[in-house]
Structures are given as C-alpha cells and as structure tokens.
Design a protein around this motif. Structure first.
Motif, PDB file in Angstrom:
ATOM      1  N   ARG A 115       1.815   8.568 -12.413  1.00  0.00           N
ATOM      2  CA  ARG A 115       0.760   8.016 -13.266  1.00  0.00           C
ATOM      3  C   ARG A 115       1.013   6.536 -13.553  1.00  0.00           C
ATOM      4  N   ASP A 116       2.276   6.163 -13.737  1.00  0.00           N
ATOM      5  CA  ASP A 116       2.601   4.752 -13.983  1.00  0.00           C
ATOM      6  C   ASP A 116       2.276   3.892 -12.757  1.00  0.00           C
ATOM      7  N   LEU A 117       2.573   4.413 -11.566  1.00  0.00           N
ATOM      8  CA  LEU A 117       2.264   3.659 -10.348  1.00  0.00           C
ATOM      9  C   LEU A 117       0.757   3.486 -10.181  1.00  0.00           C
ATOM     10  N   VAL A 118       0.003   4.535 -10.454  1.00  0.00           N
ATOM     11  CA  VAL A 118      -1.459   4.450 -10.332  1.00  0.00           C
ATOM     12  C   VAL A 118      -2.020   3.506 -11.396  1.00  0.00           C
ATOM     13  N   ALA A 119      -1.439   3.527 -12.579  1.00  0.00           N
ATOM     14  CA  ALA A 119      -1.891   2.607 -13.631  1.00  0.00           C
ATOM     15  C   ALA A 119      -1.616   1.160 -13.233  1.00  0.00           C
ATOM     16  N   LYS A 120      -0.537   0.928 -12.515  1.00  0.00           N
ATOM     17  CA  LYS A 120      -0.168  -0.432 -12.113  1.00  0.00           C
ATOM     18  C   LYS A 120      -0.965  -0.907 -10.906  1.00  0.00           C
ATOM     19  N   PHE A 121      -1.080  -0.025  -9.883  1.00  0.00           N
ATOM     20  CA  PHE A 121      -1.687  -0.434  -8.618  1.00  0.00           C
ATOM     21  C   PHE A 121      -3.093   0.125  -8.395  1.00  0.00           C
ATOM     22  N   GLY A 122      -3.471   1.160  -9.153  1.00  0.00           N
ATOM     23  CA  GLY A 122      -4.701   1.862  -8.833  1.00  0.00           C
ATOM     24  C   GLY A 122      -4.463   2.788  -7.659  1.00  0.00           C
ATOM     25  N   ASP A 123      -5.520   3.142  -6.971  1.00  0.00           N
ATOM     26  CA  ASP A 123      -5.408   3.953  -5.758  1.00  0.00           C
ATOM     27  C   ASP A 123      -4.750   5.302  -6.043  1.00  0.00           C
ATOM     28  N   ALA A 124      -3.728   5.679  -5.258  1.00  0.00           N
ATOM     29  CA  ALA A 124      -3.129   7.008  -5.381  1.00  0.00           C
ATOM     30  C   ALA A 124      -1.640   6.941  -5.089  1.00  0.00           C
ATOM     31  N   SER A 125      -0.923   7.938  -5.588  1.00  0.00           N
ATOM     32  CA  SER A 125       0.513   8.037  -5.341  1.00  0.00           C
ATOM     33  C   SER A 125       0.902   9.503  -5.287  1.00  0.00           C
ATOM     34  N   SER A 126       1.844   9.837  -4.392  1.00  0.00           N
ATOM     35  CA  SER A 126       2.246  11.229  -4.203  1.00  0.00           C
ATOM     36  C   SER A 126       3.735  11.331  -3.945  1.00  0.00           C
ATOM     37  N   TYR A 137       2.650  18.322  -0.240  1.00  0.00           N
ATOM     38  CA  TYR A 137       2.556  17.478  -1.426  1.00  0.00           C
ATOM     39  C   TYR A 137       2.915  18.297  -2.661  1.00  0.00           C
ATOM     40  N   ILE A 138       3.930  17.859  -3.415  1.00  0.00           N
ATOM     41  CA  ILE A 138       4.352  18.605  -4.596  1.00  0.00           C
ATOM     42  C   ILE A 138       3.947  17.918  -5.890  1.00  0.00           C
ATOM     43  N   ALA A 139       3.503  16.669  -5.816  1.00  0.00           N
ATOM     44  CA  ALA A 139       3.008  15.964  -6.991  1.00  0.00           C
ATOM     45  C   ALA A 139       2.038  14.889  -6.520  1.00  0.00           C
ATOM     46  N   HIS A 140       1.013  14.627  -7.327  1.00  0.00           N
ATOM     47  CA  HIS A 140      -0.009  13.661  -6.909  1.00  0.00           C
ATOM     48  C   HIS A 140      -0.752  13.130  -8.126  1.00  0.00           C
ATOM     49  N   SER A 141      -1.075  11.849  -8.064  1.00  0.00           N
ATOM     50  CA  SER A 141      -1.921  11.228  -9.074  1.00  0.00           C
ATOM     51  C   SER A 141      -2.853  10.256  -8.371  1.00  0.00           C
ATOM     52  N   SER A 142      -4.112  10.198  -8.810  1.00  0.00           N
ATOM     53  CA  SER A 142      -5.089   9.379  -8.095  1.00  0.00           C
ATOM     54  C   SER A 142      -6.257   8.999  -8.972  1.00  0.00           C
ATOM     55  N   VAL A 143      -6.830   7.826  -8.682  1.00  0.00           N
ATOM     56  CA  VAL A 143      -8.100   7.428  -9.283  1.00  0.00           C
ATOM     57  C   VAL A 143      -9.188   7.446  -8.224  1.00  0.00           C
ATOM     58  N   GLN A 144      -8.855   7.914  -7.027  1.00  0.00           N
ATOM     59  CA  GLN A 144      -9.788   7.887  -5.905  1.00  0.00           C
ATOM     60  C   GLN A 144     -10.676   9.120  -5.913  1.00  0.00           C
ATOM     61  N   ARG A 145     -11.876   8.948  -5.442  1.00  0.00           N
ATOM     62  CA  ARG A 145     -12.813  10.059  -5.364  1.00  0.00           C
ATOM     63  C   ARG A 145     -13.510  10.079  -4.002  1.00  0.00           C
ATOM     64  N   ALA A 146     -12.764   9.735  -2.978  1.00  0.00           N
ATOM     65  CA  ALA A 146     -13.364   9.624  -1.644  1.00  0.00           C
ATOM     66  C   ALA A 146     -13.443  10.979  -0.960  1.00  0.00           C
ATOM     67  N   ARG A 147     -14.382  11.108  -0.028  1.00  0.00           N
ATOM     68  CA  ARG A 147     -14.483  12.316   0.791  1.00  0.00           C
ATOM     69  C   ARG A 147     -13.641  12.102   2.045  1.00  0.00           C
ATOM     70  N   ARG A 148     -12.369  12.462   1.930  1.00  0.00           N
ATOM     71  CA  ARG A 148     -11.450  12.297   3.039  1.00  0.00           C
ATOM     72  C   ARG A 148     -10.310  13.291   2.842  1.00  0.00           C
ATOM     73  N   ALA A 149      -9.328  13.278   3.714  1.00  0.00           N
ATOM     74  CA  ALA A 149      -8.210  14.201   3.587  1.00  0.00           C
ATOM     75  C   ALA A 149      -7.608  14.084   2.192  1.00  0.00           C
ATOM     76  N   ALA A 150      -7.548  15.201   1.464  1.00  0.00           N
ATOM     77  CA  ALA A 150      -7.103  15.182   0.076  1.00  0.00           C
ATOM     78  C   ALA A 150      -5.615  15.461  -0.041  1.00  0.00           C
ATOM     79  N   ALA A 151      -4.980  14.781  -0.993  1.00  0.00           N
ATOM     80  CA  ALA A 151      -3.547  14.951  -1.216  1.00  0.00           C
ATOM     81  C   ALA A 151      -3.311  15.742  -2.499  1.00  0.00           C
ATOM     82  N   VAL A 152      -4.063  16.832  -2.690  1.00  0.00           N
ATOM     83  CA  VAL A 152      -3.871  17.658  -3.869  1.00  0.00           C
ATOM     84  C   VAL A 152      -2.520  18.353  -3.787  1.00  0.00           C
ATOM     85  N   VAL A 153      -2.024  18.781  -4.938  1.00  0.00           N
ATOM     86  CA  VAL A 153      -0.761  19.506  -4.972  1.00  0.00           C
ATOM     87  C   VAL A 153      -0.875  20.751  -4.096  1.00  0.00           C
TER      88      VAL A 153
END
Length: 286
Positions: A115-126, A137-153
């Motif tokens: 969450r800190d990385l996403v707050a700093k850079f935006g985008d997503a981190s996993s 993927y065991i952890a993920h945070s994102s502000v993205q809402r694109a229709r593409r390959a998802a990095a959900v937990v």
C-alpha cells in the motif's frame, strides 16, 4: 474472504498442467482422491467458468466415473454447484484462499508495504512466489482498473512471462533452473512474449547479474513491470516484489531510474520483517 485467482489467461492453465518430473513423484502416503478433487477445483478458470462432467474429466485427465465421485463430494461440501448438466465453483471456495491469507498474516505483514508503494508511485505492486513453473501472487495492491491480466491474490501465471517470475527463476540453484528449462513449454501470450528458450535463459542470466527484472508486454499488452528479489537470511530468494504500470505511460528505463532504489529498500525491509514471522517466511520460502 480473499478472491482466488481463477481469472488467469488460459495459457497459464496449460503451463500449470505441465509439471516437472520431480513434482510428479508421489510419496507412499499420497491420497489420490484428494489430489483428484483439488485438480478439479483448479480446472475452473476464466476460459472454463462452468463445464459438463465430460469436459471436466477430459481437462483433468480423469475417467468420468472418477470425476463424478469428486464432483459429488465437492458439491456436498458446498465448493461446487450445478446448473442442469454444468458444474461451477461456489463462493465457499474463496475460504480456501482466505484461510492461507489470514493464517499466514499476509494482510498484517505484506500489505502495508504494498500500500505504501502504491501510495508513492500509483499503479500496482505485488509479492509473488514460485509454484512449479508458475508464479503465484500472494499479496497485491493496486489503483488500476484496467481490463487485462489481473494480479489478484491467488492468480498464477507462467513465470517466464512476468518480472516476478524471472527474478524467482534467477534465484534458483543452477540444477533447479536447468530442470525448469528441461520440459518447459513456452506459450506466446502476446506478440512480444519471449518464446525462444536460449533468449529467455539469457534474460534470466542478466537478472542474476543485475538483481532485478523488467518486462514490457510479456504477459499481457499494457503491462510494464519491475521486480526485485526478497531474500531470506541465508541469501536464498524466497519471494519477489514488483511494481507495474501501463506501457506507453511508463517504460522500463523510467522504472529503473525512478523506482528501483525504493523497491530494493522495501524488499530489504520485508526480508527483515519476515525474520519476526518465521511461519510466514517458511511458507513462502518453500
């Protein structure tokens, strides 16, 4: 409850089904019935959200009778539902993913860093780990809402096509990396996916030298990512941390110059934090 990653690209499912010889070795206590039930659960994905008995048995490689017995058991337990002749997963299946997520304390230990990385850079981190030939993927945070390959937990993708996967592969001992390539089948997920094993091995060797990986449109169009290793006290790479954004808006050089130092610092902090959570470190480091 945590969303299980059942929306991966069909090619990822093919990769998952192609296991190495080591993975196929079974101990004497191996329970075939349990393995069959889990294989049926894993057979559902974005390309096959619902299937008939014959489709399931064909996809998993079981006889219709064996598949039917497993489906009846899963249906009785509430993990599988049925509409007419077609079977589908039920919401209860999500408890399997959430059991790991919360028992391993991922929300407490890893999510704050992301969450800190996403707050700093935006985008997503996993954060991801290696599971056979895939990265999961065991952890993920994102502000993205694109229709593409998802990095959900819980999502899993071929390791060769992701920055996380290449960092994890680079961290393998030579013998294990060689075994990975022995029976590797590379599916072109985009027109830019590296499909030549020699070129891929060179990319991984480069990651070993630089200790980071960047990918552009390898897994899906629009994904540019940078990943760094998370190492145990003994120096083993036990997980990987990434940051990603939209291709065309950012490029690999930008990620390296603007985010790499911070990513390495955060990966080091995660590694130090894991020393206080040996159970989680053990789980993700297996």
């Amino acid at each position: 409850m945590i969303e299980l990653g059942k929306n991966q690209d069909p090619a990822a499912s093919k990769s998952t089904q192609k296991r190495s010889k080591t993975e196929l070795e079974k101990p004497a206590e191996f329970v075939e019935a349990l393995a069959k039930g889990l294989a049926i659960i894993e057979s559902f994905d974005v390309a096959s959200p619902e299937m008939t008995l014959s489709e399931i048995s064909r996809k998993v490689g079981l006889s219709p009778a064996a598949a039917r017995r497993s489906l009846i058991t899963l249906k009785t337990l509430g993990y599988v539902g049925q509409t007419n002749k077609r079977f589908h997963l039920r919401p209860k299946i999500m408890t399997l993913g959430s059991a790991f997520y919360y028992s391993a304390r991922i929300d407490e230990v890893l999510q704050p860093f992301l969450r800190d990385l996403v707050a700093k850079f935006g985008d997503a981190s996993s954060v991801g780990t290696l599971d056979g030939k895939d990265v999961i993927y065991i952890a993920h945070s994102s502000v993205q809402r694109a229709r593409r390959a998802a990095a959900v937990v819980g999502a899993r993708y071929p390791a060769y096509a992701t920055s996380l996967g290449r960092v994890l592969l680079a961290g393998l001992p030579d013998a294990e990396l060689g075994a990975y390539f022995d029976d590797l089948v590379i599916e072109p997920l985009t027109s830019k996916t590296i499909t030549d094993p020699i070129t891929l091995r060179a990319e991984i060797d480069a990651v070993r030298a630089t200790h980071y990986s960047t990918t552009v449109d390898q897994l899906d169009y629009g994904i540019t990512a940078l990943a760094v290793p998370i190492r145990a006290v003994d120096g083993r790479t036990i997980a990987a941390l990434n940051t990603s954004g939209y291709s065309g808006i950012i490029d690999a050089d930008y990620l390296i110059s603007e985010r790499l130092p911070q990513m390495r610092a955060v990966a080091s902090c995660i590694a130090q934090t894991l020393t206080r959570y040996p159970a989680l470190a053990s789980v993700i480091g297996q």
